[in-house]
Design an enzyme around this catalytic site. Structure first.
Site, PDB file in Angstrom:
ATOM      1  N   LYS A 206      -1.713 -10.731  17.127  1.00  0.00           N
ATOM      2  CA  LYS A 206      -2.168  -9.358  16.940  1.00  0.00           C
ATOM      3  C   LYS A 206      -1.130  -8.453  17.593  1.00  0.00           C
ATOM      4  O   LYS A 206      -0.722  -8.685  18.728  1.00  0.00           O
ATOM      5  CB  LYS A 206      -3.547  -9.148  17.569  1.00  0.00           C
ATOM      6  CG  LYS A 206      -4.106  -7.757  17.309  1.00  0.00           C
ATOM      7  CD  LYS A 206      -5.537  -7.605  17.818  1.00  0.00           C
ATOM      8  CE  LYS A 206      -6.037  -6.196  17.503  1.00  0.00           C
ATOM      9  NZ  LYS A 206      -7.397  -5.986  18.035  1.00  0.00           N
TER      10      LYS A 206
ATOM     11  N   HIS B 145     -11.995  -5.847  23.372  1.00  0.00           N
ATOM     12  CA  HIS B 145     -11.607  -4.702  24.192  1.00  0.00           C
ATOM     13  C   HIS B 145     -12.218  -4.607  25.581  1.00  0.00           C
ATOM     14  O   HIS B 145     -11.682  -3.886  26.416  1.00  0.00           O
ATOM     15  CB  HIS B 145     -11.908  -3.406  23.428  1.00  0.00           C
ATOM     16  CG  HIS B 145     -11.240  -3.346  22.102  1.00  0.00           C
ATOM     17  ND1 HIS B 145      -9.865  -3.263  21.957  1.00  0.00           N
ATOM     18  CD2 HIS B 145     -11.735  -3.394  20.843  1.00  0.00           C
ATOM     19  CE1 HIS B 145      -9.561  -3.246  20.671  1.00  0.00           C
ATOM     20  NE2 HIS B 145     -10.681  -3.334  19.971  1.00  0.00           N
TER      21      HIS B 145
ATOM     22  N   HIS C 186     -15.355  -0.065  16.973  1.00  0.00           N
ATOM     23  CA  HIS C 186     -13.926  -0.073  16.666  1.00  0.00           C
ATOM     24  C   HIS C 186     -13.177   0.782  17.685  1.00  0.00           C
ATOM     25  O   HIS C 186     -13.580   1.892  17.978  1.00  0.00           O
ATOM     26  CB  HIS C 186     -13.697   0.484  15.254  1.00  0.00           C
ATOM     27  CG  HIS C 186     -12.253   0.760  14.933  1.00  0.00           C
ATOM     28  ND1 HIS C 186     -11.339  -0.248  14.710  1.00  0.00           N
ATOM     29  CD2 HIS C 186     -11.567   1.917  14.820  1.00  0.00           C
ATOM     30  CE1 HIS C 186     -10.160   0.287  14.477  1.00  0.00           C
ATOM     31  NE2 HIS C 186     -10.264   1.601  14.532  1.00  0.00           N
TER      32      HIS C 186
END
Length: 150
Positions: free
Chosen positions: A66, A37, A145
């Site tokens: 993904k 990320h 996450h």
């Protein structure tokens, strides 16, 4: 002789489990979060190939494509600071370790195109500024996450 064989087999089992087990049911980590990320050195841009390049470079097209991923174009310090902001229940699970950013962040959302099939993963690239929700763990709390953007 039977005891020696048993010890040898037990030693091999311990070795194999020590090698395989960390990848099974592994908890999310800071390193995974950063790889998937974080892209602080890259300001949001309109290059339509950004997601295709980044998803491949960051290993998110190995074995399968993904479906969705978000890159954050902010400093690690700014993203980590979200862990001390408003706590909430995560949107993608019932966990209560999520935190919402108090201000919008520069992000790029990558979505797999409907016609795209592995191994030719093809993504749409959308740049925006949104609040993000991340799950944090540890002491001190760190992002592990990416949950959602709102």
């Amino acid at each position: 002789m039977g005891l020696e064989k048993s010890l040898l087999l037990f030693s091999l089992l311990v070795l194999v489990l020590g090698w395989v087990q960390p990848s099974l049911g592994r908890k999310p980590s800071v390193q995974d979060f950063k790889r998937q990320h974080m892209d602080p050195g890259s300001p949001p841009n309109s290059r339509p190939t950004y997601c295709n390049q980044m998803m491949k470079r960051r290993g998110m097209t190995k074995g399968s494509c993904k479906r969705v991923n978000t890159f954050l174009h902010e400093s690690w310090a700014k993203v980590q600071a979200i862990c001390s902001q408003r706590q909430m229940t995560c949107k993608t699970s019932s966990k209560k370790n999520c935190h919402k950013s108090s201000s919008p962040l520069h992000i790029t959302e990558c979505r797999l195109k409907g016609s795209s099939k592995y191994p030719k993963c093809d993504y749409t690239t959308t740049n925006s500024q949104k609040h993000i929700i991340i799950a944090c763990e540890g002491n001190p709390l760190v992002p592990v996450h990416y949950d959602a953007s709102v």
